[in-house]
Scaffold this active site. Sequence first.
Site, PDB file in Angstrom:
ATOM      1  N   ASP A 204      12.354 -43.700 -11.511  1.00  0.00           N
ATOM      2  CA  ASP A 204      13.121 -44.612 -10.664  1.00  0.00           C
ATOM      3  C   ASP A 204      12.791 -44.295  -9.206  1.00  0.00           C
ATOM      4  O   ASP A 204      11.948 -43.439  -8.936  1.00  0.00           O
ATOM      5  CB  ASP A 204      14.633 -44.452 -10.918  1.00  0.00           C
ATOM      6  CG  ASP A 204      15.194 -43.106 -10.446  1.00  0.00           C
ATOM      7  OD1 ASP A 204      14.405 -42.257  -9.988  1.00  0.00           O
ATOM      8  OD2 ASP A 204      16.412 -42.919 -10.529  1.00  0.00           O
ATOM      9  N   ASP A 206      14.950 -43.255  -5.694  1.00  0.00           N
ATOM     10  CA  ASP A 206      16.274 -42.873  -5.211  1.00  0.00           C
ATOM     11  C   ASP A 206      16.326 -42.952  -3.692  1.00  0.00           C
ATOM     12  O   ASP A 206      15.407 -42.491  -3.014  1.00  0.00           O
ATOM     13  CB  ASP A 206      16.573 -41.423  -5.630  1.00  0.00           C
ATOM     14  CG  ASP A 206      16.393 -41.195  -7.115  1.00  0.00           C
ATOM     15  OD1 ASP A 206      17.281 -41.588  -7.882  1.00  0.00           O
ATOM     16  OD2 ASP A 206      15.336 -40.643  -7.511  1.00  0.00           O
ATOM     17  N   ASP A 293      18.198 -46.233  -7.475  1.00  0.00           N
ATOM     18  CA  ASP A 293      19.525 -45.682  -7.192  1.00  0.00           C
ATOM     19  C   ASP A 293      19.748 -45.683  -5.687  1.00  0.00           C
ATOM     20  O   ASP A 293      18.921 -45.169  -4.936  1.00  0.00           O
ATOM     21  CB  ASP A 293      19.634 -44.220  -7.681  1.00  0.00           C
ATOM     22  CG  ASP A 293      19.717 -44.111  -9.192  1.00  0.00           C
ATOM     23  OD1 ASP A 293      20.138 -45.092  -9.841  1.00  0.00           O
ATOM     24  OD2 ASP A 293      19.367 -43.039  -9.719  1.00  0.00           O
TER      25      ASP A 293
HETATM   26  P1  GTP Z   1      12.276 -39.042 -11.657  1.00  0.00           P
HETATM   27  O1  GTP Z   1      13.202 -40.101 -11.165  1.00  0.00           O
HETATM   28  O2  GTP Z   1      12.204 -39.009 -13.140  1.00  0.00           O
HETATM   29  O3  GTP Z   1      10.947 -39.090 -11.010  1.00  0.00           O
HETATM   30  O4  GTP Z   1      12.892 -37.605 -11.254  1.00  0.00           O
HETATM   31  P2  GTP Z   1      14.044 -37.307 -10.229  1.00  0.00           P
HETATM   32  O5  GTP Z   1      13.997 -35.862  -9.918  1.00  0.00           O
HETATM   33  O6  GTP Z   1      14.004 -38.250  -9.072  1.00  0.00           O
HETATM   34  O7  GTP Z   1      15.345 -37.544 -11.122  1.00  0.00           O
HETATM   35  P3  GTP Z   1      16.603 -38.493 -10.891  1.00  0.00           P
HETATM   36  O8  GTP Z   1      16.261 -39.760 -10.250  1.00  0.00           O
HETATM   37  O9  GTP Z   1      17.283 -38.575 -12.216  1.00  0.00           O
HETATM   38  O10 GTP Z   1      17.556 -37.649  -9.970  1.00  0.00           O
HETATM   39  C1  GTP Z   1      17.236 -37.307  -8.635  1.00  0.00           C
HETATM   40  C2  GTP Z   1      18.169 -36.248  -8.156  1.00  0.00           C
HETATM   41  O11 GTP Z   1      19.478 -36.758  -8.031  1.00  0.00           O
HETATM   42  C3  GTP Z   1      18.273 -35.062  -9.123  1.00  0.00           C
HETATM   43  O12 GTP Z   1      18.257 -33.884  -8.397  1.00  0.00           O
HETATM   44  C4  GTP Z   1      19.609 -35.188  -9.762  1.00  0.00           C
HETATM   45  O13 GTP Z   1      20.186 -33.935  -9.985  1.00  0.00           O
HETATM   46  C5  GTP Z   1      20.375 -35.972  -8.741  1.00  0.00           C
HETATM   47  N1  GTP Z   1      21.335 -36.849  -9.382  1.00  0.00           N
HETATM   48  C6  GTP Z   1      21.138 -37.792 -10.299  1.00  0.00           C
HETATM   49  N2  GTP Z   1      22.298 -38.368 -10.648  1.00  0.00           N
HETATM   50  C7  GTP Z   1      23.232 -37.765  -9.925  1.00  0.00           C
HETATM   51  C8  GTP Z   1      24.638 -37.893  -9.787  1.00  0.00           C
HETATM   52  O14 GTP Z   1      25.295 -38.698 -10.446  1.00  0.00           O
HETATM   53  N3  GTP Z   1      25.221 -37.089  -8.882  1.00  0.00           N
HETATM   54  C9  GTP Z   1      24.529 -36.192  -8.121  1.00  0.00           C
HETATM   55  N4  GTP Z   1      25.150 -35.416  -7.235  1.00  0.00           N
HETATM   56  N5  GTP Z   1      23.236 -36.043  -8.232  1.00  0.00           N
HETATM   57  C10 GTP Z   1      22.607 -36.805  -9.119  1.00  0.00           C
HETATM   58 MN    MN Z   2      14.353 -40.304  -9.356  1.00  0.00          MN
HETATM   59 MN    MN Z   3      17.786 -41.473  -9.970  1.00  0.00          MN
END
Ligand code: GTP
Ligand code: MN
Ligand code: MN
Length: 369
Positions: A204, A206, A293
């Site tokens: 995704d 973020d 996100d």
């Molecule tokens: P990919 O998207 O798979 O490339 O990996 P990513 O590391 O970006 O994972 P992800 O998008 O799932 O999450 C990004 C960061 O946001 C991670 O460090 C998660 O711990 C954090 N995160 C995800 N969901 C939440 C949440 O609901 N609350 C908080 N505080 N952090 C979150």
């Molecule tokens: Mn991500």
């Molecule tokens: Mn995410």
Amino acid sequence: PVSKDKDALSTVAPYACQRQTPLIHHNSKITDALEILGKAASFQGSEVRSLAFARAASVLKSLPCKLQSIEEAKNLVWCGGHCQTVIQEILEDGVCHEVEVLKNSEQYQCMELLTSIFGVGVRTAERWYNDGVRKLSDLADLHIKLTAEQKAGIEHYTDLKQPVTRDEAERVESLITRALDRFVPGLRITMTGGFRRGKQQGHDVDFLITHPDEEALNGLLEKSVNWMDSQGLLLYHHTKARSHVQTRRRSTHMDGHETCYAIFALPNHDSLKAESGDFTSSGACRWRAVRVDLVVAPYEEYPYALLGWTGSKHFERELRRFSWHEKNLSLNSHGLYNVEKECSIPATSEEEIFVLLGLQYVPPPYRNA
Ligand code: GTP
Ligand code: MN
Ligand code: MN
């Protein structure tokens, strides 16, 4: 060099937030195997075992060199017991039998498939598996009740399982920047998650959004999301309102920031050409679905939110564990709290948070724990 390596191996710090963990490392064959075992444990509901495998994998990711022998592994923190057997098998045979069996098992493959659907966690996947779901089409055939999120996840499944490239992430960034700018100028919009850690692709994109004037953030997400929806840019969106979090207790992984979980219809590079008619194949897709996100944080919480949303998940988990057990401080993506004195500790940058925790600063590209 042998004694130097041995030194490096026996001095690996126990918490991932005390180490530098690059994206590309030297032991991926072993870490892949350990991570499959960790995932299988979490599919079985065993978070403790899952965490043990994640810790061992994370230690190996931080090593400056390739493990040569099981003797070396014996000096490594978190790499004992079951993990040691796995490491030994891979070093000696190139594969781990248990992992091969797991990877080929119907249950593992189904759980992997089902949990890869947007909106489906381990518990839901397990329930569906027990109900007899083995492939996506079974969900309709067995009349499984789906949430709106899951429906969208299944409808766009093929697009969403295709990794988002950095180029696509940057196009999403310019789209949302333009949309948010319409309502509030001067916002700070930062791409967080894996892309901030230097990954070239992700599941995704973020974003963290803030503004020095807290008033400016009120209603911003709702207004801009509605506008993007009216422009046909959104295939799905769900916004979670800002909520009060229990800050003075030990933090959980949940946080209370206003967050929008969305699926964007990202226009293709050549969609303009297609509009003007010189795009010949008639069924050509003009957009692709991308998970996005969007997180809004008040200005004073921004450094904590940035640290919390940059990841990796394991790095975050370790930061919180370190804060709690070593510093008696509770960390989450809103702040840092001294539980005894019942007060929060402000910070103006990520660097400052590391200083407050007595940790050496770890730049985002080295948080791939
Ligand atoms: P990919 O998207 O798979 O490339 O990996 P990513 O590391 O970006 O994972 P992800 O998008 O799932 O999450 C990004 C960061 O946001 C991670 O460090 C998660 O711990 C954090 N995160 C995800 N969901 C939440 C949440 O609901 N609350 C908080 N505080 N952090 C979150
Ligand atoms: Mn991500
Ligand atoms: Mn995410």
